[in-house]
Design a protein around this motif. Structure first.
Motif, PDB file in Angstrom:
ATOM      1  N   HIS A   9       0.861  -1.146  -0.019  1.00  0.00           N
ATOM      2  CA  HIS A   9       0.012  -0.048  -0.034  1.00  0.00           C
ATOM      3  C   HIS A   9       0.868   1.132   0.083  1.00  0.00           C
ATOM      4  O   HIS A   9       0.702   2.288  -0.700  1.00  0.00           O
ATOM      5  N   HIS A  10       2.058   1.204   0.795  1.00  0.00           N
ATOM      6  CA  HIS A  10       2.771   2.593   0.920  1.00  0.00           C
ATOM      7  C   HIS A  10       3.601   2.613  -0.477  1.00  0.00           C
ATOM      8  O   HIS A  10       3.911   3.874  -0.932  1.00  0.00           O
ATOM      9  N   THR A  12       2.301   1.891  -3.391  1.00  0.00           N
ATOM     10  CA  THR A  12       1.685   2.264  -4.465  1.00  0.00           C
ATOM     11  C   THR A  12       0.513   2.977  -4.297  1.00  0.00           C
ATOM     12  O   THR A  12      -0.342   3.323  -5.101  1.00  0.00           O
ATOM     13  N   ALA A  13       0.150   3.574  -3.316  1.00  0.00           N
ATOM     14  CA  ALA A  13      -0.793   4.563  -2.844  1.00  0.00           C
ATOM     15  C   ALA A  13      -0.978   5.618  -3.907  1.00  0.00           C
ATOM     16  O   ALA A  13       0.067   6.531  -4.079  1.00  0.00           O
ATOM     17  N   ARG A  19      -3.197  -0.302  -8.475  1.00  0.00           N
ATOM     18  CA  ARG A  19      -4.231  -0.532  -7.378  1.00  0.00           C
ATOM     19  C   ARG A  19      -4.727  -1.755  -7.106  1.00  0.00           C
ATOM     20  O   ARG A  19      -4.267  -2.794  -7.757  1.00  0.00           O
ATOM     21  N   ASP A  23      -5.562  -1.057  -0.547  1.00  0.00           N
ATOM     22  CA  ASP A  23      -6.451  -0.192  -0.885  1.00  0.00           C
ATOM     23  C   ASP A  23      -7.940   0.051  -0.861  1.00  0.00           C
ATOM     24  O   ASP A  23      -8.295  -0.925  -0.675  1.00  0.00           O
ATOM     25  N   HIS A 126      -7.569   8.780   2.684  1.00  0.00           N
ATOM     26  CA  HIS A 126      -7.147   8.524   1.419  1.00  0.00           C
ATOM     27  C   HIS A 126      -8.169   9.379   0.368  1.00  0.00           C
ATOM     28  O   HIS A 126      -8.022   8.984  -0.815  1.00  0.00           O
ATOM     29  N   TRP A 133      -4.012  11.267  -7.273  1.00  0.00           N
ATOM     30  CA  TRP A 133      -3.802  10.070  -7.900  1.00  0.00           C
ATOM     31  C   TRP A 133      -3.170  10.291  -9.234  1.00  0.00           C
ATOM     32  O   TRP A 133      -3.232  11.439  -9.687  1.00  0.00           O
ATOM     33  N   SER A 149      -2.268  11.639   1.067  1.00  0.00           N
ATOM     34  CA  SER A 149      -2.629  11.416   2.611  1.00  0.00           C
ATOM     35  C   SER A 149      -2.937  12.482   3.454  1.00  0.00           C
ATOM     36  O   SER A 149      -2.084  13.399   3.354  1.00  0.00           O
ATOM     37  N   HIS A 172       3.206   7.934   5.999  1.00  0.00           N
ATOM     38  CA  HIS A 172       3.133   7.332   4.784  1.00  0.00           C
ATOM     39  C   HIS A 172       4.767   7.845   4.005  1.00  0.00           C
ATOM     40  O   HIS A 172       5.242   7.281   3.208  1.00  0.00           O
TER      41      HIS A 172
END
Length: 235
Positions: A9-10, A12-13, A19, A23, A126, A133, A149, A172
């Motif tokens: 997650h970290h 690819t956030a 995705r 997430d 998020h 994004w 974040s 993050h």
């Protein structure tokens, strides 16, 4: 498994091309419009606050975490199996000690409240109007942390109960910073002051955000689809 998903997650956030792990399921406006009616219904159901924040959380933690993710290595599989074995032992032992009924009546409400609160914190940090994004080619780790974040400014008591997780932008950027140092780190570095900030009241607006609008670079609700569905008038 949790450690693995958290690390992915970290990494690819906020990356539209990566995705799916750790997430909240988020579609772009065009992706949603390209789905079948059934797929749209499933997505709407998933994103409904009652389903996502009340019904799903205990199942995600009680059941979802009992299985290894697809593609897990031997270490990950062993970790989940040993965790399940220890949990089973604790459940059986506590049930024998106090009674199965009493154990369930104590544990289920606690798990329900804690898991729902955890999902809400993760969601709201998020899923806000100015979230970050980007496609993978333009994706930037620092930008994803600081702009994707939120800084959830909670009342002091809730900040303490949540382990300072409101300083999610710092977490993050550098997840190795212990939670008791997040606030001092925030106060000592001006770079952390100009980040998306939400309060307990303003965070409720996040409940209406459902899709990412790449054209306007913001989260939108399903009501924003009307302008995409109106056909231009030919002249």
């Amino acid at each position: 498994r949790w450690r693995h998903d958290h690390a992915v997650h970290h990494a690819t956030a906020g990356d539209l091309d990566r995705r799916g792990i750790g997430d909240v399921w988020t579609l772009t406006v065009d992706e949603y419009l390209a789905r079948t009616p059934w797929q749209r219904f499933v997505y709407r159901l998933y994103r409904h606050p009652l389903a996502m924040l009340v019904i799903a959380p205990p199942f995600a933690f009680l059941i979802g975490q009992r299985f290894t993710p697809k593609g897990a290595n031997d270490v990950g599989r062993r970790s989940v199996r040993w965790t399940n074995l220890v949990l089973a032992g604790l459940v059986v032992g506590a049930s024998l000690l106090m009674g199965a009924r009493e154990f369930v009546l104590i544990q289920l409400p606690v798990i329900w409240l804690a898991s729902s609160a955890g999902i809400w914190l993760f969601y709201v940090q998020h899923q806000f109007e100015g979230a970050y994004w980007s496609n993978h080619e333009e994706w930037d780790y620092v930008q994803a942390a600081l702009a994707g974040s939120s800084f959830y400014r909670l009342p002091r008591l809730l900040q303490w109960f949540s382990g300072n997780i409101g300083f999610h932008h710092i977490h993050h950027l550098s997840p190795r910073i212990p939670n008791y140092n997040l606030e001092p780190c925030h106060e000592a570095n001006p770079i952390f002051h100009d980040v998306p900030t939400i309060s307990l009241r303003s965070s409720l607006a996040s409940l209406r955000f459902r899709l990412w609008d790449p054209e306007n670079q913001r989260m939108v609700g399903f009501d924003a689809l009307r302008q995409h569905l109106v056909e231009p008038v030919s002249t």
